[in-house]
Motif scaffolding. Sequence first.
Motif, PDB file in Angstrom:
ATOM      1  N   THR A  14      57.803  33.169  64.992  1.00 29.04           N
ATOM      2  CA  THR A  14      56.933  34.227  65.477  1.00 29.04           C
ATOM      3  C   THR A  14      56.423  33.868  66.866  1.00 29.04           C
ATOM      4  N   GLY A  15      55.728  34.784  67.475  1.00 30.65           N
ATOM      5  CA  GLY A  15      55.221  34.581  68.826  1.00 30.65           C
ATOM      6  C   GLY A  15      54.965  35.924  69.468  1.00 30.65           C
ATOM      7  N   PHE A  16      54.045  35.963  70.411  1.00 26.51           N
ATOM      8  CA  PHE A  16      53.658  37.234  71.000  1.00 26.51           C
ATOM      9  C   PHE A  16      54.776  37.785  71.877  1.00 26.51           C
ATOM     10  N   LEU A  17      54.663  39.068  72.224  1.00 26.74           N
ATOM     11  CA  LEU A  17      55.666  39.731  73.047  1.00 26.74           C
ATOM     12  C   LEU A  17      55.939  38.935  74.322  1.00 26.74           C
ATOM     13  N   GLY A  18      57.212  38.671  74.574  1.00 30.14           N
ATOM     14  CA  GLY A  18      57.595  37.968  75.787  1.00 30.14           C
ATOM     15  C   GLY A  18      57.405  36.473  75.757  1.00 30.14           C
ATOM     16  N   SER A  19      57.080  35.918  74.598  1.00 34.23           N
ATOM     17  CA  SER A  19      56.810  34.478  74.526  1.00 34.23           C
ATOM     18  C   SER A  19      58.069  33.637  74.656  1.00 34.23           C
ATOM     19  N   GLY A  20      59.206  34.202  74.364  1.00 39.51           N
ATOM     20  CA  GLY A  20      60.450  33.449  74.451  1.00 39.51           C
ATOM     21  C   GLY A  20      61.064  33.111  73.115  1.00 39.51           C
ATOM     22  N   LYS A  21      60.578  33.722  72.035  1.00 37.65           N
ATOM     23  CA  LYS A  21      61.141  33.405  70.721  1.00 37.65           C
ATOM     24  C   LYS A  21      62.585  33.877  70.591  1.00 37.65           C
ATOM     25  N   SER A  22      62.917  35.018  71.209  1.00 35.54           N
ATOM     26  CA  SER A  22      64.291  35.509  71.154  1.00 35.54           C
ATOM     27  C   SER A  22      65.231  34.588  71.919  1.00 35.54           C
ATOM     28  N   THR A  23      64.765  34.076  73.039  1.00 41.88           N
ATOM     29  CA  THR A  23      65.568  33.114  73.802  1.00 41.88           C
ATOM     30  C   THR A  23      65.771  31.835  72.998  1.00 41.88           C
ATOM     31  N   GLY A 105      56.921  40.829  68.116  1.00 44.05           N
ATOM     32  CA  GLY A 105      55.876  40.176  68.885  1.00 44.05           C
ATOM     33  C   GLY A 105      54.465  40.527  68.464  1.00 44.05           C
ATOM     34  N   LEU A 106      54.286  41.673  67.811  1.00 44.25           N
ATOM     35  CA  LEU A 106      52.950  42.095  67.388  1.00 44.25           C
ATOM     36  C   LEU A 106      52.697  41.845  65.913  1.00 44.25           C
ATOM     37  N   ALA A 107      53.606  41.147  65.255  1.00 47.28           N
ATOM     38  CA  ALA A 107      53.459  40.891  63.820  1.00 47.28           C
ATOM     39  C   ALA A 107      52.533  39.705  63.582  1.00 47.28           C
ATOM     40  N   THR A 108      51.742  39.796  62.509  1.00 43.59           N
ATOM     41  CA  THR A 108      50.993  38.639  62.031  1.00 43.59           C
ATOM     42  C   THR A 108      51.767  38.034  60.865  1.00 43.59           C
ATOM     43  N   PRO A 109      51.792  36.717  60.729  1.00 45.91           N
ATOM     44  CA  PRO A 109      52.636  36.086  59.716  1.00 45.91           C
ATOM     45  C   PRO A 109      52.215  36.327  58.272  1.00 45.91           C
ATOM     46  N   ALA A 110      50.938  36.646  58.024  1.00 47.47           N
ATOM     47  CA  ALA A 110      50.452  36.711  56.649  1.00 47.47           C
ATOM     48  C   ALA A 110      51.226  37.685  55.756  1.00 47.47           C
ATOM     49  N   PRO A 111      51.537  38.919  56.186  1.00 50.89           N
ATOM     50  CA  PRO A 111      52.302  39.801  55.306  1.00 50.89           C
ATOM     51  C   PRO A 111      53.695  39.268  54.981  1.00 50.89           C
ATOM     52  N   ILE A 112      54.303  38.560  55.925  1.00 48.91           N
ATOM     53  CA  ILE A 112      55.624  37.982  55.673  1.00 48.91           C
ATOM     54  C   ILE A 112      55.509  36.862  54.650  1.00 48.91           C
ATOM     55  N   VAL A 113      54.487  36.038  54.817  1.00 52.82           N
ATOM     56  CA  VAL A 113      54.244  34.982  53.832  1.00 52.82           C
ATOM     57  C   VAL A 113      53.991  35.588  52.460  1.00 52.82           C
ATOM     58  N   VAL A 134      55.975  30.522  68.867  1.00 53.50           N
ATOM     59  CA  VAL A 134      56.301  30.283  70.271  1.00 53.50           C
ATOM     60  C   VAL A 134      55.161  30.831  71.128  1.00 53.50           C
ATOM     61  N   VAL A 135      54.621  29.998  72.005  1.00 54.75           N
ATOM     62  CA  VAL A 135      53.506  30.369  72.876  1.00 54.75           C
ATOM     63  C   VAL A 135      53.962  30.316  74.332  1.00 54.75           C
ATOM     64  N   ASP A 136      53.728  31.385  75.040  1.00 55.71           N
ATOM     65  CA  ASP A 136      54.089  31.512  76.449  1.00 55.71           C
ATOM     66  C   ASP A 136      53.071  30.744  77.293  1.00 55.71           C
ATOM     67  N   ALA A 137      53.505  29.656  77.926  1.00 56.80           N
ATOM     68  CA  ALA A 137      52.583  28.829  78.704  1.00 56.80           C
ATOM     69  C   ALA A 137      52.022  29.569  79.911  1.00 56.80           C
ATOM     70  N   VAL A 138      52.765  30.535  80.432  1.00 58.56           N
ATOM     71  CA  VAL A 138      52.328  31.255  81.634  1.00 58.56           C
ATOM     72  C   VAL A 138      51.272  32.302  81.299  1.00 58.56           C
ATOM     73  N   HIS A 147      44.413  39.775  72.486  1.00 57.57           N
ATOM     74  CA  HIS A 147      45.204  40.192  71.328  1.00 57.57           C
ATOM     75  C   HIS A 147      44.913  39.320  70.101  1.00 57.57           C
ATOM     76  N   PRO A 148      44.295  39.877  69.067  1.00 53.15           N
ATOM     77  CA  PRO A 148      44.046  39.116  67.833  1.00 53.15           C
ATOM     78  C   PRO A 148      45.335  38.631  67.175  1.00 53.15           C
ATOM     79  N   GLU A 149      46.448  39.333  67.400  1.00 52.57           N
ATOM     80  CA  GLU A 149      47.724  38.912  66.804  1.00 52.57           C
ATOM     81  C   GLU A 149      48.135  37.527  67.313  1.00 52.57           C
ATOM     82  N   TRP A 150      47.843  37.261  68.576  1.00 49.87           N
ATOM     83  CA  TRP A 150      48.176  35.951  69.149  1.00 49.87           C
ATOM     84  C   TRP A 150      47.485  34.844  68.364  1.00 49.87           C
ATOM     85  N   LEU A 151      46.199  35.054  68.078  1.00 48.99           N
ATOM     86  CA  LEU A 151      45.433  34.049  67.349  1.00 48.99           C
ATOM     87  C   LEU A 151      45.968  33.876  65.928  1.00 48.99           C
TER      88      LEU A 151
END
Length: 352
Positions: A14-23, A105-113, A134-138, A147-151
């Motif tokens: 998981t990771g927020f939009l554009g964090s690089g998880k797809s890469t 990118g906007l998903a929270t892990p809890a429902p998947i768990v 995955v966390v985007d350092a930039v 974004h609460p989803e990030w947290l």
Amino acid sequence: MSLAYDVIPVTIVTGFLGSGKSTLLADVLKGDAARDTAVLVNEFGEVGLDHLLIGEVDAQTVLLDNGCVCCAIRGELKDALAALFSRRARGEVPPFSRVVLETTGLATPAPIVATLLGDRIVSSHYSIAAIVTVVDAVNAEQQRMRHPEWLAQVTAADRIVISKADLAGDASALDKTLAQLNPAARILWRTKNDDASIVLDEAANAHDFADFVRRTGMRVHDARSDADNPLARLNATPGHREGLDALNAFCIEFDAPLDWPVFTLWLTLLLNRHGDNILRVKGMLALTGAVQPVVVHAVHHLVHPVLHLDAWPDEAARRSRLVFIAQGLTREAVADSYRRLCRHLRTAETVD
């Protein structure tokens, strides 16, 4: 063992939009390490896989050049997992031994768990190996503020992979912030040239928690009492600000070996009453009459299957430690609830 009765480990990426998880995922799929892996993604267009595909199995499943299977999730996750397992049992897809699941990118892990642990059919065939965020350092600072989803993604992680590290310059403050927000997670830095196979480690919970035990004796202080508390500096929206103010990370240590029935009763009661506010629980326990340690892991109301380690990662630290990331709960209140239950049950365990 027949393929039809295997229990397959799932790594959630998981990771927020554009964090690089797809890469990261695309890089994982280039290597031979992913040969026996099934990958579930939300839409093919979100992952740069086109250059890797060699043939279409059907409208939702493709076979990659290293032999692993990639599937699009176009409905309920539980339906996708059940269908994939059935096709594996019938020999319609290669006999993969693990699954990597990429979230939006906007998903929270809890429902998947919740799906992996709470659905009877899914949990009989799949188990959670690890949650990798995955966390985007930039852009992490901006995403954290807005974004609460990030947290939710960061606090649920077993591993945090910091991407774009080569573009961020000195990001030591980010490393410190993430360690404070989720002291139970192993934090890794990754540039575009680093090995991506870390997400396929099936023993992530054991390895990461052993690494955690070795770090600073697992002593975690109340986040709100820390002068360097990263939450105190957020310029967030009022609703998000209120939730961040109440976030607390702390560790409870138990002097004596724990009585397993008493501990499980306490944890069950605690999660039943406060599970909505408990983002994460992770701990290594010394049990009465047992030589080997036990790892427990919970997200909100959901408790993962217990993990038995072969040995203590540190022989000098054979004591129970339990880490909480919670909103509106303090270390003292949680520890006192255990003491009161022990007194009520006339047990002798004490809590530091």
